[in-house]
Design a protein around this motif. Structure first.
Motif, PDB file in Angstrom:
ATOM      1  N   ARG A  27       0.856  -1.186   0.000  1.00 19.37           N
ATOM      2  CA  ARG A  27       0.000   0.000   0.000  1.00 19.37           C
ATOM      3  C   ARG A  27       0.895   1.239   0.000  1.00 19.37           C
ATOM      4  O   ARG A  27       1.560   1.522   1.004  1.00 19.37           O
ATOM      5  CB  ARG A  27      -0.908   0.030   1.239  1.00 19.37           C
ATOM      6  N   VAL A  28       0.953   1.948  -1.121  1.00 22.91           N
ATOM      7  CA  VAL A  28       1.756   3.167  -1.210  1.00 22.91           C
ATOM      8  C   VAL A  28       0.867   4.337  -0.796  1.00 22.91           C
ATOM      9  O   VAL A  28      -0.039   4.741  -1.536  1.00 22.91           O
ATOM     10  CB  VAL A  28       2.306   3.380  -2.637  1.00 22.91           C
ATOM     11  N   ILE A  29       1.110   4.860   0.392  1.00 20.78           N
ATOM     12  CA  ILE A  29       0.296   5.948   0.946  1.00 20.78           C
ATOM     13  C   ILE A  29       1.044   7.251   0.714  1.00 20.78           C
ATOM     14  O   ILE A  29       1.967   7.611   1.461  1.00 20.78           O
ATOM     15  CB  ILE A  29       0.034   5.727   2.451  1.00 20.78           C
ATOM     16  N   PRO A  32      -0.582  12.397  -4.688  1.00 22.23           N
ATOM     17  CA  PRO A  32      -1.775  13.186  -4.345  1.00 22.23           C
ATOM     18  C   PRO A  32      -2.978  12.330  -3.935  1.00 22.23           C
ATOM     19  O   PRO A  32      -4.025  12.868  -3.600  1.00 22.23           O
ATOM     20  CB  PRO A  32      -2.068  13.897  -5.667  1.00 22.23           C
ATOM     21  N   HIS A  33      -2.831  11.003  -3.970  1.00 23.28           N
ATOM     22  CA  HIS A  33      -3.970  10.131  -3.652  1.00 23.28           C
ATOM     23  C   HIS A  33      -4.318  10.171  -2.167  1.00 23.28           C
ATOM     24  O   HIS A  33      -5.492  10.121  -1.793  1.00 23.28           O
ATOM     25  CB  HIS A  33      -3.660   8.692  -4.063  1.00 23.28           C
ATOM     26  N   TYR A  57      -7.860   7.814   3.702  1.00 20.61           N
ATOM     27  CA  TYR A  57      -8.828   8.351   2.754  1.00 20.61           C
ATOM     28  C   TYR A  57      -8.155   8.552   1.399  1.00 20.61           C
ATOM     29  O   TYR A  57      -7.154   9.261   1.293  1.00 20.61           O
ATOM     30  CB  TYR A  57      -9.408   9.679   3.242  1.00 20.61           C
ATOM     31  N   ASN A  58      -8.708   7.911   0.370  1.00 18.86           N
ATOM     32  CA  ASN A  58      -8.167   8.004  -0.980  1.00 18.86           C
ATOM     33  C   ASN A  58      -8.907   9.116  -1.733  1.00 18.86           C
ATOM     34  O   ASN A  58     -10.091   8.982  -2.045  1.00 18.86           O
ATOM     35  CB  ASN A  58      -8.343   6.663  -1.700  1.00 18.86           C
ATOM     36  N   HIS A  59      -8.207  10.208  -2.034  1.00 12.36           N
ATOM     37  CA  HIS A  59      -8.824  11.344  -2.713  1.00 12.36           C
ATOM     38  C   HIS A  59      -9.165  11.024  -4.164  1.00 12.36           C
ATOM     39  O   HIS A  59     -10.024  11.689  -4.757  1.00 12.36           O
ATOM     40  CB  HIS A  59      -7.887  12.560  -2.655  1.00 12.36           C
ATOM     41  N   GLU A  65     -10.015   3.585   2.933  1.00 11.44           N
ATOM     42  CA  GLU A  65      -9.469   2.229   2.951  1.00 11.44           C
ATOM     43  C   GLU A  65      -9.073   1.882   4.381  1.00 11.44           C
ATOM     44  O   GLU A  65      -8.355   2.644   5.038  1.00 11.44           O
ATOM     45  CB  GLU A  65      -8.279   2.137   2.009  1.00 11.44           C
ATOM     46  N   ILE A  66      -9.546   0.744   4.857  1.00 13.06           N
ATOM     47  CA  ILE A  66      -9.290   0.330   6.234  1.00 13.06           C
ATOM     48  C   ILE A  66      -8.258  -0.792   6.257  1.00 13.06           C
ATOM     49  O   ILE A  66      -8.373  -1.780   5.528  1.00 13.06           O
ATOM     50  CB  ILE A  66     -10.590  -0.132   6.914  1.00 13.06           C
TER      51      ILE A  66
END
Length: 225
Positions: A27-29, A32-33, A57-59, A65-66
């Motif tokens: 998961r790449v957090i 801008p996402h 929160y994915n913009h 996403e939990i």
């Protein structure tokens, strides 16, 4: 279930790419996402048991996403180095160390949250930054490397703090020409991934220059599977 890797402030995802290629749940957090400051750490009741979860929160999708914190296997962090860089010209662009440390602290909060539970499967975590003023906040790093120590033809002293196995080195002897290009910050840069979305206001060349060495990333993966 595949092992989960959180790549915080991961940019192009170059550091975590070997894990993705090996089938890990990466998961790449990153902008801008995702805005890391919007991450929520909380407990919830599920199937008569309480579990600790992270909410991202994915913009792009507009969905939250939990992630179950106890399912996180490893965490990689690459918070922005802008305010800690020794190359920063403070006369024109003053440092805002408080702003820089906010992001570092948020990365550490997520690491701590995943590790605090007795059921946590967290096996390693690592936080990197080019050698600079972050040392004055976090102390001496566990490990410092330069890409030519892993087979690349350029230098870039990089600090890594954390809990992880030191990757095995495979040094490359640079030519005088390669050393000169590296010193001038004029080396051949890697291409950005086709699916990479540049955050608003970011510089393309700077993004390419900040990408983690693919050879170092592979060595890190082999030492921390």
């Amino acid at each position: 279930m595949s092992k989960m890797i959180l790549d915080l402030c991961g940019g192009t995802g170059s550091w975590s790419k070997p894990y993705r290629d090996a089938g890990y749940d990466v998961r790449v957090i990153t902008l801008p996402h995702y805005d890391l400051f919007e991450t929520v750490e909380r407990e919830r009741e599920r199937e008569r048991e309480r579990e600790r979860v992270l909410e991202f929160y994915n913009h792009t999708t507009g969905k939250t996403e939990i992630v179950n914190a106890d399912e996180v296997y490893g965490i990689l962090c690459a918070p922005t180095c802008t305010m800690f860089s020794l190359a920063r010209t403070t006369a024109k662009t003053p440092r805002d160390l408080a702003s820089g440390m906010r992001l570092v602290k948020k990365c550490l909060e997520i690491i701590w949250f995943c590790r605090e539970s007795n059921e946590s499967q967290l096996k390693f975590w690592a936080l990197e930054n080019p050698m600079g003023l972050l040392r004055q906040f976090l102390g001496r790093p566990l490990f410092t490397f330069s890409p030519e120590e892993y087979g690349e033809c350029y230098t870039k002293n990089t600090d890594i703090w954390g809990y992880f196995n030191i990757p095995k080195k495979n040094p490359y002897k640079m030519t005088e020409g390669e050393k000169l290009l590296s010193a001038r910050n004029n080396r051949v840069l890697p291409e950005l991934p086709e699916d990479y979305v540049m955050p608003t206001g970011w510089n393309r060349q700077a993004a390419r220059r900040s990408m983690t060495s693919s050879k170092f990333a592979e060595a890190f993966y082999k030492a921390n599977k």
